[in-house]
Structure formats: structure tokens, C-alpha cells
Design an enzyme around this catalytic site. Structure first.
Site, PDB file in Angstrom:
ATOM      1  N   CYS A  88      48.424  45.415  39.725  1.00  0.00           N
ATOM      2  CA  CYS A  88      47.406  46.382  40.130  1.00  0.00           C
ATOM      3  C   CYS A  88      47.791  47.745  39.570  1.00  0.00           C
ATOM      4  CB  CYS A  88      47.367  46.416  41.656  1.00  0.00           C
ATOM      5  SG  CYS A  88      46.308  47.693  42.336  1.00  0.00           S
ATOM      6  N   CYS A 147      42.094  48.700  35.322  1.00  0.00           N
ATOM      7  CA  CYS A 147      42.151  48.081  36.652  1.00  0.00           C
ATOM      8  C   CYS A 147      42.100  46.580  36.396  1.00  0.00           C
ATOM      9  CB  CYS A 147      40.952  48.524  37.497  1.00  0.00           C
ATOM     10  SG  CYS A 147      40.704  47.563  39.009  1.00  0.00           S
TER      11      CYS A 147
HETATM   12  N1  DGL Z   1      43.069  45.773  40.814  1.00  0.00           N
HETATM   13  C1  DGL Z   1      43.493  47.054  41.156  1.00  0.00           C
HETATM   14  C2  DGL Z   1      43.881  47.898  39.959  1.00  0.00           C
HETATM   15  O1  DGL Z   1      44.316  47.347  38.974  1.00  0.00           O
HETATM   16  C3  DGL Z   1      42.834  47.836  42.251  1.00  0.00           C
HETATM   17  C4  DGL Z   1      41.434  47.631  42.620  1.00  0.00           C
HETATM   18  C5  DGL Z   1      41.203  48.229  43.997  1.00  0.00           C
HETATM   19  O2  DGL Z   1      41.686  47.634  44.943  1.00  0.00           O
HETATM   20  O3  DGL Z   1      40.596  49.290  44.074  1.00  0.00           O
HETATM   21  O4  DGL Z   1      43.802  49.105  39.995  1.00  0.00           O
END
Ligand code: DGL
Length: 270
Positions: free
Chosen positions: A76, A187
Site C-alpha cells: 500500500c 495506489c
Molecule cells: N491501496 C492503497 C495504496 O496503495 C490505499 C488505498 C486506500 O485504502 O485508500 O495507497
């Protein structure tokens, strides 16, 4: 619980986004045992405060170590930007790999010198992203677009949601018309939007993801590169784990289900 004699890589995200990294890991390192944990009780991270994200990242890391993980992947961008240093500080003996937007490959590959970065609101305003741009793309024009609500749509498996299509048309397309030729997926959820993005961009810009690079690095630091056999995958989440197999199928990752040996479990991370 997985055999603790073998390395076990724990991969986590707020929800489904990190599955893009899990898929890459299963391909690049097929013998590795993997645990995927989605923090669905707290998704999305991108609109939360730095402190809230830090608390969740520490709780998820701790819970995965308790499950027997010997290495962690913070799959993430938001969690990496806000809290990977704190997590490393708490577990100095555990190798921890994070995910950062692919500014470096975008800067190397751009022909026009113009790059767009799609990210959550938290990542978009993070000092870590500003530093990354300063380090790898100081002489390029970099447009950072906070993509409000996109991760939530991906969680709902709305991969061509009207709100996303509208944002692409109103915010990204004008930049591509001005010459942006690299679009960084900042993301992990957005990897699953590649078909929608490509359909609108129509070959005028390249999408830049980092799942494969992160998976290679994780295999290396976890010591799973030379393992033989077939690894297995455990699926976990802080809420509604039964959703995960359905999501994997909907996201084109049904093949991973063949490596699971037990039904998805709830992970307690408080
Ligand atoms: N998948 C996550 C990222 O790479 C975060 C998405 C979220 O929970 O807002 O930033």
C-alpha cells in the site's frame, strides 16, 4: 498456521489493492508461502489522518508476525508513505518491503518530460512522495492527482465506475493532451483500473506500476528465491473474509485460489 521453519511472507493493504502485489509474488516466487491480510474494517486508508494510518499499519504488522510471517510487504503506497519507518522501528529483525509510486521508471522512460501520478489524497500530500519526485524527477514536470473515492470503488469491484471515468476524462485526459506520456499508478488498488484507464488513454501514455519490482525485492529479502515446491496462500481480513475469494475471481486472480488450503479467516489486529 503455516510451517514456521519456512519463510512466510505477509502481504497487507487496507483492502483489495495489495492483491496486485500478491499476484506478482505468486508468479515470481511460486514456492513462497504467502499470507494476504486486508484491513477491510478500516478501508480506505487514503482519507485517514497520518496517526490513524500509523496505528493500523502497526496493528496489521504485529498481527501478521503473530501469524508466523518472517517478512512483510506493506502493499500500500499510503501505508508505506505514512508508516513504514514506524513499522521497521518496531520490528528491526523483520525484513519489510514497501510500495512507492514508480516515479523513477517514469522519469527514465518519459520522452516528453511530463508525468502524471494517480494517488490517494494521503499519498498525494505526503512528504515521502515530494521527496521521491525531488530525488528521481527533479527536472521533469510531475502532476500529482489525488483520486478521491477510487479505492472505495475498487473495493466494491466497480472497476469502470462512472465517477472514475469522469475523473479520468476531466483530470487526466487534459494532461495527456498536453503531452504527459507516463501515468504512474500510485495506489495498489489502481492496478485493477488499468483496463479502464487504457481504454480512455488509448495508447497515448504508458501506465507505470511497481507490483513486479516489489515482488522481486520481497522474494529477495525474505530469502525465498531458492525455495522449491509449491507455496500456499492464506487469505485473511479484519472484516468479512468470505469476500476475498469472490474478489480474487472478479479481479482476474482466480488462479491464486488453487494455492489456498483453508477458507479465508478473520485476522485480529488491534
Ligand atoms: N491501496 C492503497 C495504496 O496503495 C490505499 C488505498 C486506500 O485504502 O485508500 O495507497
Amino acid at each position: 498456521m503455516p510451517d514456521t521453519q519456512r519463510p512466510v511472507i505477509g502481504v497487507f493493504d487496507s483492502g483489495l489493492g495489495g492483491l496486485s502485489v500478491l499476484g506478482a509474488l505468486a508468479e515470481i516466487c511460486p514456492a513462497a508461502d504467502l499470507i494476504y491480510a486486508a484491513d477491510t474494517a478500516y478501508v480506505p486508508y487514503g482519507n485517514k489522518s497520518s496517526e490513524q494510518i500509523r496505528v493500523r499499519v502497526l496493528a496489521m504488522g504485529q498481527a501478521l508476525i503473530k501469524e508466523g510471517c518472517t517478512a512483510l510487504v506493506v502493499a500500500c503506497n499510503t501505508a508505506t508513505a505514512e508508516a513504514i519507518e514506524a513499522l521497521r522501528g518496531e520490528h528491526p529483525s523483520i525484513p519489510i518491503v514497501g510500495v512507492e509510486p514508480g516515479i523513477k521508471p517514469a522519469a527514465l522512460n518519459t520522452e516528453t518530460g511530463k508525468i502524471a501520478v494517480l494517488a490517494t489524497a494521503a499519498t498525494a500530500k505526503s512528504q515521502r512522495l515530494a521527496d521521491l519526485i525531488g530525488r528521481h524527477a527533479p527536472h521533469k514536470t510531475v502532476h500529482v492527482i489525488p483520486c478521491h473515492g477510487w479505492a472505495t470503488e475498487v473495493e466494491a469491484l466497480n472497476l469502470d465506475a462512472p465517477s472514475i471515468v469522469q475523473d479520468i476524462n476531466s483530470q487526466l485526459l487534459p494532461l495527456i493532451e498536453q503531452g504527459v506520456d507516463q501515468v504512474v499508478l500510485g495506489c495498489t488498488h489502481y492496478d485493477f483500473l488499468a483496463p479502464t484507464l487504457n481504454q480512455i488513454i488509448g495508447g497515448r501514455a504508458q501506465l507505470v506500476g511497481v507490483a513486479d519490482a516489489v515482488a522481486r525485492q520481497a522474494c529477495k529479502v525474505a530469502g525465498t528465491e531458492n525455495l522449491t515446491g509449491t507455496g500456499h496462500i492464506s487469505l485473511m481480513s479484519t472484516m468479512n473474509p468470505v469476500y476475498l475469494p469472490h474478489a480474487l475471481s472478479a479481479l482476474g486472480l482466480a488462479a491464486l485460489l488453487r494455492k489456498t488450503t483453508a477458507p479465508p479467516q478473520t485476522i485480529s489486529a488491534n
